[in-house]
Motif scaffolding. Structure first.
Motif, PDB file in Angstrom:
ATOM      1  N   ARG A  90     -10.159  -1.073  11.672  1.00 28.98           N
ATOM      2  CA  ARG A  90      -9.802  -2.428  11.679  1.00 28.98           C
ATOM      3  C   ARG A  90     -11.042  -3.172  11.718  1.00 28.98           C
ATOM      4  O   ARG A  90     -12.113  -2.823  12.211  1.00 28.98           O
ATOM      5  CB  ARG A  90      -9.051  -2.832  13.096  1.00 28.98           C
ATOM      6  N   GLY A  91     -11.191  -4.337  10.775  1.00 27.53           N
ATOM      7  CA  GLY A  91     -12.327  -5.076  10.602  1.00 27.53           C
ATOM      8  C   GLY A  91     -12.205  -6.289  11.315  1.00 27.53           C
ATOM      9  O   GLY A  91     -11.185  -6.679  12.207  1.00 27.53           O
ATOM     10  N   GLU A  92     -13.081  -7.303  10.976  1.00 30.98           N
ATOM     11  CA  GLU A  92     -12.904  -8.463  11.554  1.00 30.98           C
ATOM     12  C   GLU A  92     -11.345  -9.422  11.105  1.00 30.98           C
ATOM     13  O   GLU A  92     -10.728  -9.965  11.961  1.00 30.98           O
ATOM     14  CB  GLU A  92     -13.776  -9.645  11.163  1.00 30.98           C
ATOM     15  N   GLU A  93     -10.997  -8.931   9.834  1.00 34.62           N
ATOM     16  CA  GLU A  93      -9.819  -9.313   9.717  1.00 34.62           C
ATOM     17  C   GLU A  93      -9.016  -8.362   8.286  1.00 34.62           C
ATOM     18  O   GLU A  93      -9.944  -7.926   7.499  1.00 34.62           O
ATOM     19  CB  GLU A  93      -9.645 -10.872   9.081  1.00 34.62           C
ATOM     20  N   GLY A  94      -8.165  -7.718   8.736  1.00 31.95           N
ATOM     21  CA  GLY A  94      -7.768  -6.663   7.840  1.00 31.95           C
ATOM     22  C   GLY A  94      -8.556  -5.323   8.065  1.00 31.95           C
ATOM     23  O   GLY A  94      -9.186  -5.093   9.056  1.00 31.95           O
ATOM     24  N   TYR A  95      -7.951  -4.227   7.089  1.00 34.13           N
ATOM     25  CA  TYR A  95      -8.312  -2.855   7.537  1.00 34.13           C
ATOM     26  C   TYR A  95      -9.040  -2.343   6.399  1.00 34.13           C
ATOM     27  O   TYR A  95      -8.884  -2.394   5.367  1.00 34.13           O
ATOM     28  CB  TYR A  95      -7.061  -2.100   7.790  1.00 34.13           C
ATOM     29  N   HIS A  96     -10.315  -1.606   6.720  1.00 34.02           N
ATOM     30  CA  HIS A  96     -11.230  -1.008   5.575  1.00 34.02           C
ATOM     31  C   HIS A  96     -10.380   0.192   5.113  1.00 34.02           C
ATOM     32  O   HIS A  96      -9.867   1.101   5.984  1.00 34.02           O
ATOM     33  CB  HIS A  96     -12.547  -0.347   6.220  1.00 34.02           C
ATOM     34  N   LEU A  97     -10.599   0.584   3.812  1.00 33.30           N
ATOM     35  CA  LEU A  97      -9.859   1.710   3.320  1.00 33.30           C
ATOM     36  C   LEU A  97     -10.406   2.988   3.667  1.00 33.30           C
ATOM     37  O   LEU A  97      -9.680   3.915   3.730  1.00 33.30           O
ATOM     38  CB  LEU A  97      -9.865   1.429   1.734  1.00 33.30           C
ATOM     39  N   VAL A  98     -11.535   3.132   3.483  1.00 33.59           N
ATOM     40  CA  VAL A  98     -12.051   4.432   3.919  1.00 33.59           C
ATOM     41  C   VAL A  98     -13.463   4.295   4.986  1.00 33.59           C
ATOM     42  O   VAL A  98     -14.060   3.291   4.723  1.00 33.59           O
ATOM     43  CB  VAL A  98     -12.601   5.208   3.027  1.00 33.59           C
ATOM     44  N   THR A 109     -12.582  -1.966   0.856  1.00 32.63           N
ATOM     45  CA  THR A 109     -11.630  -2.569   0.135  1.00 32.63           C
ATOM     46  C   THR A 109     -10.469  -3.073   1.120  1.00 32.63           C
ATOM     47  O   THR A 109     -10.057  -2.033   1.964  1.00 32.63           O
ATOM     48  CB  THR A 109     -10.994  -1.735  -0.893  1.00 32.63           C
ATOM     49  N   ARG A 110     -10.036  -4.270   0.619  1.00 37.99           N
ATOM     50  CA  ARG A 110      -8.484  -4.670   1.638  1.00 37.99           C
ATOM     51  C   ARG A 110      -7.626  -4.014   0.645  1.00 37.99           C
ATOM     52  O   ARG A 110      -7.098  -4.699  -0.358  1.00 37.99           O
ATOM     53  CB  ARG A 110      -8.564  -5.956   2.008  1.00 37.99           C
ATOM     54  N   SER A 111      -7.028  -2.912   0.801  1.00 38.51           N
ATOM     55  CA  SER A 111      -5.911  -2.403  -0.257  1.00 38.51           C
ATOM     56  C   SER A 111      -4.494  -2.764   0.083  1.00 38.51           C
ATOM     57  O   SER A 111      -3.967  -2.905   1.114  1.00 38.51           O
ATOM     58  CB  SER A 111      -6.009  -0.970   0.094  1.00 38.51           C
ATOM     59  N   ALA A 112      -3.950  -3.488  -0.752  1.00 37.05           N
ATOM     60  CA  ALA A 112      -2.470  -4.022  -0.494  1.00 37.05           C
ATOM     61  C   ALA A 112      -1.691  -2.698  -0.312  1.00 37.05           C
ATOM     62  O   ALA A 112      -0.770  -2.721   0.796  1.00 37.05           O
ATOM     63  CB  ALA A 112      -1.990  -4.770  -1.780  1.00 37.05           C
ATOM     64  N   TYR A 113      -1.852  -1.565  -0.788  1.00 35.32           N
ATOM     65  CA  TYR A 113      -1.064  -0.293  -0.530  1.00 35.32           C
ATOM     66  C   TYR A 113      -1.374   0.128   0.671  1.00 35.32           C
ATOM     67  O   TYR A 113      -0.317   0.428   1.589  1.00 35.32           O
ATOM     68  CB  TYR A 113      -1.601   0.624  -1.750  1.00 35.32           C
ATOM     69  N   GLY A 114      -2.586   0.168   1.038  1.00 39.25           N
ATOM     70  CA  GLY A 114      -2.992   0.720   2.310  1.00 39.25           C
ATOM     71  C   GLY A 114      -2.421  -0.178   3.617  1.00 39.25           C
ATOM     72  O   GLY A 114      -2.096   0.097   4.671  1.00 39.25           O
ATOM     73  N   HIS A 115      -2.427  -1.494   3.396  1.00 38.85           N
ATOM     74  CA  HIS A 115      -1.900  -2.614   4.364  1.00 38.85           C
ATOM     75  C   HIS A 115      -0.411  -2.221   4.397  1.00 38.85           C
ATOM     76  O   HIS A 115       0.143  -2.597   5.532  1.00 38.85           O
ATOM     77  CB  HIS A 115      -2.279  -4.168   4.258  1.00 38.85           C
ATOM     78  N   ALA A 116       0.177  -1.834   3.297  1.00 33.57           N
ATOM     79  CA  ALA A 116       1.841  -1.891   3.623  1.00 33.57           C
ATOM     80  C   ALA A 116       2.021  -0.627   4.326  1.00 33.57           C
ATOM     81  O   ALA A 116       2.833  -0.506   5.313  1.00 33.57           O
ATOM     82  CB  ALA A 116       2.219  -1.483   2.266  1.00 33.57           C
TER      83      ALA A 116
END
Length: 415
Positions: A90-98, A109-116
């Motif tokens: 978790r970052g300040e908003e959203g999630y880091h990919l790696v 990267t804020r990955s659409a696939y990853g956030h799903a």
């Protein structure tokens, strides 16, 4: 002399699910997050990196084990994953990919696939009763609505760390997994808004857009949702966005549409969710099945582009045939008994093939190379995205589908 309780037809599926998780536990757990296991030895890879999708998939896997009344460690492992999701990715908003095991971002990267998959992990954890999961589910839903959905109510492309769109791209894959996640969110909470979102995603991809490709599902689109038939055509082995049609994704959608059918046809395709699901399933078998697995991709004329056979596609065939057999049985009064029987036969055939993809340590390989390339088994490379997520999900769907059909297993609803 004590006697064992009578077995029912759902038991083998629960056993397969839990056996897969037992292979993972406890070795897949690191001090922080999860590690990928080598299918040849069972040893954890030593890479320090943690992939967002792998963290979410492992969390969802262990939550499914808890839903199947597995050992207590299923809950503790899911809690472990949810904790690292928040503290590591978790970052300040959203999630880091790696990230590293310490949570230092490697790929922001804020990955659409990853956030799903974040939404899916939170939904499964919510249904498993894990503390704090529901609030994270709701927060993630709002984040996806605010940051990823476009004016058609579909997931857009990946963003950078400050939410600038990386390319004018739309993909069915991220939207498919968002549909899966919203279905799981509905099952966990009963909130109709999640089911409505899943229906919208499913109808857009599998009905509206597929009308231009004779019912098949294309993978890649422009920002205006026009089919982009040249996208990545020079990278046929791209890990997440290969060109061509993927039988595995037709199977995955068939499973999801079968689940939507449980909750009513409207609003859906004119022929109904079940009929559309069966059509996608049969198309995948006709286009992709090779008696030992499914080819990865093929072109408009049906000729293979990449003939490698991925384990995940076989797993999705197992889950889809199991769920569809249950839906066909529910329509037995409409003359679908032969269809249910055919689907069960295919389900058994697919299940037999799992031995071809499971390594000596019990973990699934990523794929088998095409026969003309030697047919060798290929292990996933770290940080990886957790290959056993697909088998676990397939076994879970078959378990609850059989329970819905079997009086001896109780008459629990599929949810």
């Amino acid at each position: 002399m004590s006697s064992s309780p009578p077995a029912n037809r759902a038991d083998p599926w629960r056993a397969r699910l839990l056996a897969t998780l037992r292979v993972q536990y406890p070795d897949t757990l690191a001090e922080r997050g999860f590690r990928l296991l080598d299918p040849r030895t069972g040893d954890p890879y030593t890479a320090d990196r943690r992939h967002l999708v792998a963290t979410c998939r492992a969390t969802a896997n262990f939550a499914l084990g808890a839903l199947a009344s597995g050992p207590d460690w299923c809950v503790s492992a899911a809690e472990h994953g949810l904790s690292f999701l928040q503290d590591g990715h978790r970052g300040e908003e959203g999630y880091h990919l790696v990230v590293t095991a310490d949570g230092d971002p490697v790929d922001r990267t804020r990955s659409a696939y990853g956030h799903a998959f974040v939404l899916l992990a939170c939904a499964r954890a919510t249904e498993a009763g894990i503390e704090g999961a529901r609030s994270t589910l709701e927060t993630t839903h709002r984040l996806i609505e605010d940051r990823f959905f476009d004016d058609r109510g579909m997931l857009g492309s990946d963003r950078d760390a400050v939410w600038n769109e990386l390319e004018p791209y739309r993909g069915q894959n991220a939207n498919m997994h968002a549909c899966e996640a919203y279905l799981a969110a509905y099952e966990a909470t009963g909130e109709e808004a999640y089911l409505d979102r899943a229906r919208h995603l499913a109808r857009t991809i599998t009905v509206d857009l597929a009308a231009a490709t004779d019912g098949r599902l294309w993978e890649h689109y422009t920002a205006d949702w026009e089919h982009d038939f040249t996208y990545n055509e020079s990278e046929p082995r791209h890990q997440f966005r290969p060109p061509g049609y993927q039988p595995g994704h037709h199977l995955e959608w068939a499973k999801l549409l079968a689940l939507l059918d449980r909750y009513g046809d409207a609003p859906g395709p004119a022929e109904g969710w079940y009929a559309r699901a069966l059509s996608l399933f049969d198309r995948a078998v006709a286009d992709g099945w090779t008696e030992n697995g499914f080819i990865y991709t093929h072109g408009h004329d049906g000729s293979p582009i990449v003939s490698d056979q991925y384990g995940w596609a076989l797993a999705e065939a197992i889950g889809a045939s199991g769920a569809l057999a249950e839906r066909a049985a529910a329509r037995d009064k409409n003359g679908t008994a032969d269809t249910a029987s055919r689907l069960r036969r295919l389900n058994r055939r697919f299940t037999v093939c799992t031995d071809l993809y499971r390594g000596p340590a019990g973990v699934w390989y990523e794929k088998r190379l095409a026969p003309e390339a030697g047919g060798d088994l290929v292990a996933p490379e770290p940080p990886g995205v957790e290959p056993d997520y697909h088998p676990v999900g397939a076994f879970y769907e078959c378990w609850r589908s059989v329970r819905a059909m079997s009086p001896e297993a109780g008459s629990d609803p599929p949810r």
